[in-house]
Write a protein that holds these residues in place. Structure first.
Motif, short mmCIF file in Angstrom:
data_model
loop_
_atom_site.label_atom_id
_atom_site.label_comp_id
_atom_site.label_asym_id
_atom_site.label_seq_id
_atom_site.Cartn_x
_atom_site.Cartn_y
_atom_site.Cartn_z
N UNK A 20 0.85 -1.17 0.00
CA UNK A 20 0.00 0.00 0.00
C UNK A 20 0.89 1.24 0.00
N UNK A 21 0.50 2.24 -0.76
CA UNK A 21 1.25 3.49 -0.85
C UNK A 21 0.37 4.62 -0.32
N UNK A 22 0.92 5.43 0.58
CA UNK A 22 0.22 6.59 1.12
C UNK A 22 1.03 7.84 0.83
N UNK A 23 0.36 8.96 0.71
CA UNK A 23 0.99 10.23 0.36
C UNK A 23 0.83 11.21 1.52
N UNK A 24 1.92 11.86 1.89
CA UNK A 24 1.88 12.93 2.90
C UNK A 24 2.69 14.11 2.38
N UNK A 25 2.01 15.22 2.20
CA UNK A 25 2.64 16.43 1.69
C UNK A 25 3.51 17.05 2.79
N UNK A 26 4.70 17.52 2.41
CA UNK A 26 5.63 18.19 3.33
C UNK A 26 5.90 17.35 4.58
N UNK A 75 -8.86 0.24 7.63
CA UNK A 75 -10.03 -0.49 8.12
C UNK A 75 -10.96 -0.89 6.97
N UNK A 76 -11.19 0.04 6.05
CA UNK A 76 -12.09 -0.26 4.94
C UNK A 76 -11.52 -1.34 4.01
N UNK A 77 -10.18 -1.42 3.94
CA UNK A 77 -9.54 -2.45 3.12
C UNK A 77 -9.27 -3.74 3.91
N UNK A 78 -9.66 -3.72 5.16
CA UNK A 78 -9.47 -4.87 6.08
C UNK A 78 -8.00 -5.25 6.22
N UNK A 79 -7.15 -4.23 6.26
CA UNK A 79 -5.71 -4.46 6.41
C UNK A 79 -5.22 -4.16 7.82
N UNK A 84 1.85 -5.35 8.14
CA UNK A 84 1.95 -4.78 6.80
C UNK A 84 3.15 -3.86 6.67
N UNK A 85 3.61 -3.69 5.44
CA UNK A 85 4.64 -2.70 5.12
C UNK A 85 3.96 -1.65 4.25
N UNK A 86 4.01 -0.41 4.73
CA UNK A 86 3.35 0.69 4.01
C UNK A 86 4.41 1.65 3.49
N UNK A 87 4.25 2.03 2.24
CA UNK A 87 5.15 2.97 1.60
C UNK A 87 4.55 4.37 1.70
N UNK A 88 5.33 5.31 2.23
CA UNK A 88 4.91 6.70 2.32
C UNK A 88 5.74 7.52 1.35
N UNK A 89 5.07 8.40 0.60
CA UNK A 89 5.74 9.29 -0.35
C UNK A 89 5.37 10.73 -0.04
N UNK A 90 6.28 11.66 -0.37
CA UNK A 90 6.02 13.07 -0.11
C UNK A 90 5.85 13.91 -1.37
N UNK A 91 5.93 13.30 -2.54
CA UNK A 91 5.77 14.04 -3.78
C UNK A 91 7.02 14.76 -4.23
#
Length: 128
Positions: free
Chosen positions: A1-7, A25-29, A34-41
């Protein structure tokens, strides 16, 4: 899963915010490790391991990707009704980097909600 956080400053640990937690929760994860990827753009990418039913995670790996310097710009009249949402979403997903909206003499819509437009663009960035 990839999530985005600005600044976002990537630290050794992270805590999921309310929106991210509800998304898991909605994805039942939320009930699995889990390993989650965070990107900042800005080309920064960090991987965090988050245990089942936890909102906090620890840094596993950090990568930096070069950002393309090429800009793709679109200029047009503000579309009416909910077509603006669709325009922003789809054009962001295909790589448009800047939007310019022009008011013509016969334009029906003259204003846009900037915070809403930014939210739509950020969501489209995280999907593409």
């Amino acid at each position: 899963m990839i999530l985005f956080r600005k600044n976002f400053n990537f630290l050794d640990s992270i805590e999921l915010n309310k929106e991210e937690w509800e998304n898991l929760n909605s994805l039942r994860l939320n009930n699995v490790d889990k390993v989650i990827e965070f990107r900042d753009g800005l080309g920064n990418c960090c991987f965090y391991k988050i245990l089942a039913k936890e909102k906090k995670g620890n840094l596993i790996d950090k990568k930096i990707f070069p950002i393309q310097s090429k800009k793709i710009i679109i200029a047009q009249a503000i579309p009416k009704a909910n077509r603006l949402d669709f325009l922003l979403q789809k054009n962001t997903e295909i790589g448009i980097t800047e939007f310019y909206f022009v008011n013509f003499e016969q334009s029906e819509r003259r204003e846009i909600n900037i915070p809403r437009a930014e939210k739509i663009i950020l969501e489209a960035c995280s999907q593409s």
